[in-house]
Design a protein around this motif. Sequence first.
Motif, PDB file in Angstrom:
ATOM      1  N   ALA A   1      73.117  43.395  16.085  1.00  0.00           N
ATOM      2  CA  ALA A   1      74.577  43.491  16.087  1.00  0.00           C
ATOM      3  C   ALA A   1      75.069  44.544  15.110  1.00  0.00           C
ATOM      4  O   ALA A   1      76.095  45.170  15.316  1.00  0.00           O
ATOM      5  CB  ALA A   1      75.188  42.137  15.751  1.00  0.00           C
ATOM      6  N   VAL A   2      74.332  44.743  14.032  1.00  0.00           N
ATOM      7  CA  VAL A   2      74.723  45.707  13.007  1.00  0.00           C
ATOM      8  C   VAL A   2      73.627  46.745  12.870  1.00  0.00           C
ATOM      9  O   VAL A   2      72.477  46.409  12.614  1.00  0.00           O
ATOM     10  CB  VAL A   2      74.951  45.008  11.649  1.00  0.00           C
ATOM     11  N   LYS A   3      73.973  48.009  13.033  1.00  0.00           N
ATOM     12  CA  LYS A   3      73.006  49.098  12.908  1.00  0.00           C
ATOM     13  C   LYS A   3      72.715  49.350  11.447  1.00  0.00           C
ATOM     14  O   LYS A   3      73.618  49.406  10.626  1.00  0.00           O
ATOM     15  CB  LYS A   3      73.585  50.372  13.556  1.00  0.00           C
ATOM     16  N   ALA A   4      71.468  49.461  11.097  1.00  0.00           N
ATOM     17  CA  ALA A   4      71.086  49.778   9.723  1.00  0.00           C
ATOM     18  C   ALA A   4      71.617  51.159   9.369  1.00  0.00           C
ATOM     19  O   ALA A   4      71.733  52.037  10.226  1.00  0.00           O
ATOM     20  CB  ALA A   4      69.568  49.732   9.581  1.00  0.00           C
ATOM     21  N   SER A   5      71.932  51.365   8.108  1.00  0.00           N
ATOM     22  CA  SER A   5      72.501  52.644   7.705  1.00  0.00           C
ATOM     23  C   SER A   5      71.453  53.749   7.674  1.00  0.00           C
ATOM     24  O   SER A   5      71.783  54.911   7.734  1.00  0.00           O
ATOM     25  CB  SER A   5      73.181  52.516   6.338  1.00  0.00           C
ATOM     26  N   ALA A   6      70.186  53.377   7.567  1.00  0.00           N
ATOM     27  CA  ALA A   6      69.121  54.383   7.548  1.00  0.00           C
ATOM     28  C   ALA A   6      68.872  54.884   8.969  1.00  0.00           C
ATOM     29  O   ALA A   6      68.858  54.101   9.915  1.00  0.00           O
ATOM     30  CB  ALA A   6      67.844  53.786   6.979  1.00  0.00           C
ATOM     31  N   ALA A   7      68.697  56.180   9.108  1.00  0.00           N
ATOM     32  CA  ALA A   7      68.437  56.766  10.419  1.00  0.00           C
ATOM     33  C   ALA A   7      67.001  56.482  10.821  1.00  0.00           C
ATOM     34  O   ALA A   7      66.082  56.698  10.049  1.00  0.00           O
ATOM     35  CB  ALA A   7      68.690  58.264  10.380  1.00  0.00           C
ATOM     36  N   ALA A   8      66.804  55.986  12.021  1.00  0.00           N
ATOM     37  CA  ALA A   8      65.469  55.747  12.545  1.00  0.00           C
ATOM     38  C   ALA A   8      64.932  57.051  13.113  1.00  0.00           C
ATOM     39  O   ALA A   8      65.675  57.845  13.678  1.00  0.00           O
ATOM     40  CB  ALA A   8      65.520  54.680  13.623  1.00  0.00           C
ATOM     41  N   HIS A   9      63.636  57.282  12.944  1.00  0.00           N
ATOM     42  CA  HIS A   9      63.006  58.470  13.514  1.00  0.00           C
ATOM     43  C   HIS A   9      62.370  58.071  14.836  1.00  0.00           C
ATOM     44  O   HIS A   9      61.604  57.118  14.900  1.00  0.00           O
ATOM     45  CB  HIS A   9      61.959  59.045  12.561  1.00  0.00           C
TER      46      HIS A   9
END
Length: 103
Positions: free
Chosen positions: A32-40
């Motif tokens: 429901a909430v996207k983590a603030s760190a960008a996924a590679h």
Amino acid sequence: MTVRVILACGAMLLASGAVAQTATHTGAHNPAVKASAAAHVTAPASGANSFSEDQARGRLTKAGYRSISRLAKDKDGVWRGTGTRGGKTVHLGLDYKGNVSSR
């Protein structure tokens, strides 16, 4: 006798609710909430991208890339450009989910 039947039915209803809440989900999960760190990711997802150029640049910078240039949104909605990381120049992509890809 009637009181016992009512109590037994009530107990079964409460127990069935507890069992339904303990179910686990397997497979792909969309939090429901996207983590603030960008996924590679290996390949960016196509889709309508609502990131502005400044937001895309900030997301790529947060992912560790520097000297980001030639940043433009392509026909698939992916922000594409070049940047450096670890002394190497790479081609970057940022999809609508905020996932970063490099090659």
